[in-house]
Design an enzyme around this catalytic site. Sequence first.
Site, PDB file in Angstrom:
ATOM      1  N   ASP A 179       4.883 -23.185  -4.058  1.00 48.71           N
ATOM      2  CA  ASP A 179       4.284 -21.849  -3.928  1.00 48.71           C
ATOM      3  C   ASP A 179       2.799 -21.923  -3.627  1.00 48.71           C
ATOM      4  OD1 ASP A 179       6.775 -21.334  -4.975  1.00 48.71           O
ATOM      5  OD2 ASP A 179       6.078 -19.737  -6.296  1.00 48.71           O
ATOM      6  N   GLY A 215       7.386 -12.133 -10.450  1.00 45.22           N
ATOM      7  CA  GLY A 215       8.494 -12.940 -10.967  1.00 45.22           C
ATOM      8  C   GLY A 215       9.787 -12.759 -10.204  1.00 45.22           C
ATOM      9  N   ALA A 216       9.692 -12.351  -8.939  1.00 42.69           N
ATOM     10  CA  ALA A 216      10.903 -11.997  -8.195  1.00 42.69           C
ATOM     11  C   ALA A 216      11.233 -13.023  -7.121  1.00 42.69           C
ATOM     12  CB  ALA A 216      10.732 -10.614  -7.582  1.00 42.69           C
ATOM     13  N   GLY A 217      10.586 -14.204  -7.177  1.00 42.32           N
ATOM     14  CA  GLY A 217      10.904 -15.260  -6.208  1.00 42.32           C
ATOM     15  C   GLY A 217      10.024 -15.217  -4.979  1.00 42.32           C
ATOM     16  N   LEU A 218       8.980 -14.388  -5.017  1.00 47.37           N
ATOM     17  CA  LEU A 218       8.094 -14.295  -3.842  1.00 47.37           C
ATOM     18  C   LEU A 218       6.718 -14.932  -4.088  1.00 47.37           C
ATOM     19  CD1 LEU A 218       8.836 -10.710  -2.407  1.00 47.37           C
ATOM     20  CD2 LEU A 218       9.965 -12.880  -1.905  1.00 47.37           C
ATOM     21  N   ALA A 238       1.327 -17.558  -7.718  1.00 48.49           N
ATOM     22  CA  ALA A 238       0.606 -18.529  -6.876  1.00 48.49           C
ATOM     23  C   ALA A 238      -0.396 -17.810  -5.987  1.00 48.49           C
ATOM     24  CB  ALA A 238       1.591 -19.317  -6.019  1.00 48.49           C
ATOM     25  N   ALA A 239       0.002 -16.667  -5.441  1.00 45.35           N
ATOM     26  CA  ALA A 239      -0.909 -15.933  -4.553  1.00 45.35           C
ATOM     27  C   ALA A 239      -2.135 -15.449  -5.317  1.00 45.35           C
ATOM     28  CB  ALA A 239      -0.172 -14.763  -3.901  1.00 45.35           C
ATOM     29  N   PRO A 293       6.059  -8.310  -5.626  1.00 45.16           N
ATOM     30  CA  PRO A 293       6.695  -8.050  -6.922  1.00 45.16           C
ATOM     31  C   PRO A 293       6.585  -9.272  -7.840  1.00 45.16           C
ATOM     32  CG  PRO A 293       8.273  -7.773  -5.093  1.00 45.16           C
ATOM     33  CD  PRO A 293       6.981  -8.215  -4.489  1.00 45.16           C
TER      34      PRO A 293
HETATM   35  O1  PMV Z   1      10.928 -18.054  -8.554  1.00 39.17           O
HETATM   36  P1  PMV Z   1       9.863 -18.936  -8.021  1.00 39.17           P
HETATM   37  O2  PMV Z   1       9.322 -18.452  -6.713  1.00 39.17           O
HETATM   38  O3  PMV Z   1       8.806 -19.265  -9.016  1.00 39.17           O
HETATM   39  O4  PMV Z   1      10.583 -20.319  -7.633  1.00 39.17           O
HETATM   40  C1  PMV Z   1      11.131 -21.179  -8.581  1.00 39.17           C
HETATM   41  C2  PMV Z   1      11.619 -22.377  -7.838  1.00 39.17           C
HETATM   42  C3  PMV Z   1      12.305 -23.427  -8.671  1.00 39.17           C
HETATM   43  O5  PMV Z   1      12.699 -24.448  -7.755  1.00 39.17           O
HETATM   44  C4  PMV Z   1      13.554 -22.875  -9.344  1.00 39.17           C
HETATM   45  C5  PMV Z   1      11.407 -24.005  -9.743  1.00 39.17           C
HETATM   46  C6  PMV Z   1      10.247 -24.801  -9.184  1.00 39.17           C
HETATM   47  O6  PMV Z   1       9.226 -24.875  -9.887  1.00 39.17           O
HETATM   48  O7  PMV Z   1      10.363 -25.381  -8.103  1.00 39.17           O
END
Ligand code: PMV
Length: 328
Positions: free
Chosen positions: A164, A114-117, A121-122, A112
């Site tokens: 990431d 922009g959901a933290g996964l 980057a992948a 998904p």
């Molecule tokens: O939501 P993501 O997986 O892009 O993670 C962001 C992580 C942060 O620490 C909030 C920002 C960063 O660049 O490290």
Amino acid sequence: MTVSSAPGKVYLFGEHAVVYGEPAVPCAIEVRARVGVERRDDSKLRVHADDLSLDGFTVEYGGDAGERPDIDVSESLLVAATQYVDSAIEQVRDVTGEEDVGFDVTIESDIPLGAGLGSSAAVVVAAIDAGTRALGTTLEPAELAERAYRTEYDVQDGQASRADTFCSATGGAVRVEGDDCRSLDAPDLPIVIGFDGGAGETGELVAGVRNLREEYEFAADTVETVGDVVRNGEEALAAGDVEELGRLMNFNHGLLSALGVSSRSLDTMVWAARDAGAYGAKLTGAGGGGCIVALDPTDETETALSFTPGCEDAFRAELAEEGVRRIE
Ligand code: PMV
């Protein structure tokens, strides 16, 4: 066609605090983006994206810098499909010296957005790997990770950590502290993910934590405390103590919540996981919406999450031992 895939990631510990020099431990998961490239006989890029949303789309562009393709999709999709790919292909041109090369690029992603996964980057890691291989160059994971980091750094105006991209390129669990990235030994982790269907605004969330840190000494202390939790988490990971990892993830979530980056839906999913008997649960990534990660070797957490209002998708994800994978 040359095709590579690369995994997404969860943060076991340390997001946000990593921005201020504390260590963080992300971990690659078997949820992947696949990027295929075919060399063109001009210097344009044509990007076809499937599965980034329910509707796939195709966009062709090239030539003038800053040209915005005329296409009716959300900004985040457009950025995912164009800016990241564009900048990744710039790295391919730079590594190979083929400055005018163009590609047809196909993206399929199960991650998904922009959901933290670690979706972007992948895509970037897989795109650079496929693009360089299509031109006869195979990059080592460390160089691939560096090139992918530069890509994210460019697209995100310097707001990128190495977490990431390094994790996606190398796979496994990783320790990141500033520019220092290294792989960690990790046991098989019973990872369960809950997704609320949304996404947080990373820039705003990072700015929110920065403001709190500047305003209150106790907020700065909270960020440092996250670093302490991460260091304990590294020990638990090395010892293969999954129950302790869970307890520390709970603590980390509490601190992230205090820093204002959780949300009602993330908290609801975290509590559903804990009530179902998970060893621990926390948000992953920038927060504000998106995903939580829980540890539970039984089916209870996944089942509970699938019945939790506000949880759009719940699934188990294996730790991805392998980072970038060369498919064809
Ligand atoms: O939501 P993501 O997986 O892009 O993670 C962001 C992580 C942060 O620490 C909030 C920002 C960063 O660049 O490290």
